[in-house]
Design a protein around this motif. Sequence first.
Motif, PDB file in Angstrom:
ATOM      1  N   ARG A  30      43.669  60.088   0.839  1.00  0.00           N
ATOM      2  CA  ARG A  30      42.902  61.259   0.444  1.00  0.00           C
ATOM      3  C   ARG A  30      42.124  60.999  -0.834  1.00  0.00           C
ATOM      4  O   ARG A  30      42.570  60.245  -1.691  1.00  0.00           O
ATOM      5  CB  ARG A  30      43.835  62.459   0.234  1.00  0.00           C
ATOM      6  N   GLN A  61      45.753  71.537   0.903  1.00  0.00           N
ATOM      7  CA  GLN A  61      46.938  71.917   1.664  1.00  0.00           C
ATOM      8  C   GLN A  61      46.738  71.717   3.158  1.00  0.00           C
ATOM      9  O   GLN A  61      47.686  71.433   3.900  1.00  0.00           O
ATOM     10  CB  GLN A  61      47.347  73.377   1.378  1.00  0.00           C
ATOM     11  N   ASP A 113      47.247  68.078   3.935  1.00  0.00           N
ATOM     12  CA  ASP A 113      48.668  67.739   4.019  1.00  0.00           C
ATOM     13  C   ASP A 113      49.172  67.884   5.450  1.00  0.00           C
ATOM     14  O   ASP A 113      49.958  67.059   5.928  1.00  0.00           O
ATOM     15  CB  ASP A 113      49.488  68.633   3.089  1.00  0.00           C
ATOM     16  N   ASN A 114      48.703  68.915   6.136  1.00  0.00           N
ATOM     17  CA  ASN A 114      49.106  69.108   7.536  1.00  0.00           C
ATOM     18  C   ASN A 114      48.548  68.005   8.418  1.00  0.00           C
ATOM     19  O   ASN A 114      49.248  67.466   9.286  1.00  0.00           O
ATOM     20  CB  ASN A 114      48.632  70.473   8.040  1.00  0.00           C
ATOM     21  N   TYR A 115      47.279  67.666   8.211  1.00  0.00           N
ATOM     22  CA  TYR A 115      46.678  66.592   9.003  1.00  0.00           C
ATOM     23  C   TYR A 115      47.374  65.258   8.746  1.00  0.00           C
ATOM     24  O   TYR A 115      47.544  64.453   9.655  1.00  0.00           O
ATOM     25  CB  TYR A 115      45.191  66.469   8.698  1.00  0.00           C
ATOM     26  N   ALA A 116      47.781  65.026   7.498  1.00  0.00           N
ATOM     27  CA  ALA A 116      48.461  63.770   7.170  1.00  0.00           C
ATOM     28  C   ALA A 116      49.768  63.639   7.934  1.00  0.00           C
ATOM     29  O   ALA A 116      50.212  62.526   8.225  1.00  0.00           O
ATOM     30  CB  ALA A 116      48.712  63.684   5.664  1.00  0.00           C
ATOM     31  N   GLN A 117      50.384  64.772   8.259  1.00  0.00           N
ATOM     32  CA  GLN A 117      51.610  64.742   9.055  1.00  0.00           C
ATOM     33  C   GLN A 117      51.324  64.501  10.536  1.00  0.00           C
ATOM     34  O   GLN A 117      52.177  64.009  11.272  1.00  0.00           O
ATOM     35  CB  GLN A 117      52.365  66.067   8.894  1.00  0.00           C
ATOM     36  N   GLN A 118      50.116  64.847  10.979  1.00  0.00           N
ATOM     37  CA  GLN A 118      49.764  64.714  12.394  1.00  0.00           C
ATOM     38  C   GLN A 118      49.105  63.380  12.719  1.00  0.00           C
ATOM     39  O   GLN A 118      49.419  62.754  13.737  1.00  0.00           O
ATOM     40  CB  GLN A 118      48.802  65.849  12.803  1.00  0.00           C
ATOM     41  N   LYS A 131      48.814  59.856  12.334  1.00  0.00           N
ATOM     42  CA  LYS A 131      49.565  58.690  11.885  1.00  0.00           C
ATOM     43  C   LYS A 131      48.868  57.400  12.313  1.00  0.00           C
ATOM     44  O   LYS A 131      47.992  57.393  13.187  1.00  0.00           O
ATOM     45  CB  LYS A 131      50.981  58.725  12.468  1.00  0.00           C
ATOM     46  N   ARG A 141      48.437  55.071  16.543  1.00  0.00           N
ATOM     47  CA  ARG A 141      48.630  56.133  17.528  1.00  0.00           C
ATOM     48  C   ARG A 141      47.306  56.418  18.243  1.00  0.00           C
ATOM     49  O   ARG A 141      46.232  56.045  17.769  1.00  0.00           O
ATOM     50  CB  ARG A 141      49.114  57.429  16.861  1.00  0.00           C
ATOM     51  N   TRP A 157      41.291  68.849  15.882  1.00  0.00           N
ATOM     52  CA  TRP A 157      42.406  68.025  16.344  1.00  0.00           C
ATOM     53  C   TRP A 157      42.988  68.680  17.583  1.00  0.00           C
ATOM     54  O   TRP A 157      43.371  69.852  17.557  1.00  0.00           O
ATOM     55  CB  TRP A 157      43.459  67.911  15.255  1.00  0.00           C
ATOM     56  N   GLU A 170      48.081  64.540  20.398  1.00  0.00           N
ATOM     57  CA  GLU A 170      48.408  63.118  20.432  1.00  0.00           C
ATOM     58  C   GLU A 170      48.534  62.698  21.887  1.00  0.00           C
ATOM     59  O   GLU A 170      49.019  63.454  22.722  1.00  0.00           O
ATOM     60  CB  GLU A 170      49.700  62.834  19.681  1.00  0.00           C
TER      61      GLU A 170
END
Length: 271
Positions: free
Chosen positions: A37, A77, A80-85, A87, A90, A108, A111
């Motif tokens: 980021r 913020q 942060d959610n996208y960083a969790q999705q 990866k 993938r 998005w 997956e």
Amino acid sequence: MDEQQQHKPEEIIQFEAEFAPEVLDVIVLTGSSGFTRSCLFDEQYWTGMISLNGWRLHDQDKIQSGSFTLLVKDEVQVLDNYAQQIKSDRLFHLKVRRNGNRFLLVEWLSEIDPFEDPGLEAMLQEQMEHVSIQDARLGILTLNRMVQTFDGELNWLGQTVRISIQQSEGESLQQQLQTAYRLLDEAAQWDERIRAFAAKELTTLKNNSWLEEDEQPLTEAEFAKRLQLEDITITPEGYSFWFHDNDLFWGHVVSVDGTPEQGLQQAQIAG
């Protein structure tokens, strides 16, 4: 200009305007480096990015391979959610806008199970393969895909330290290996020189701001002796030596950076 656009800063409007207005429905293969980021504007708008090694249109089989970047723009913020999705290593189904080898995320979707996409799955399996090289002087160096370095261990004046050789995209490691060889050829001289440089740059800082209660000020020689070498990093630009500080700075790392052409340039506290 619609009402939503009117409330955006001009910098954000210009950033979005770099991408074609057409929204593409794509399947992408992320690379092995992680989601990073950076601030885009005014500490409110940020971009997140991750490398892509391949992609295709959702309704077509032709795969585009190469070096691409997926950009995500939003408030921190949300990133942060996208960083969790999103990866590394993938497959994802996304809607994006394109500008050359850059994609701006619009939506998005999901997956994708690699088995559902044989073409991109084959690319994924290839990039996940264990890659290592055997160097006559440095031993076995293994590719760390997260940071694109070849990592190993070497004997530095009787002590085992880690070494990382950074690879430039599309280029060989020869320049970096030659730098490593030069350092090894005169390890004793380099070790003394680097410790002395760190001590000259940082001993005053230690004595003025980082003394423990009842701790006596250190001389530069005492400071240099306390440093414990742990890592050497070689990049196309130069080298960095990373030392455990033995509580000189309460557990922080000390790094010394330089280049073959200009010599030692910087010593600092890190980490």
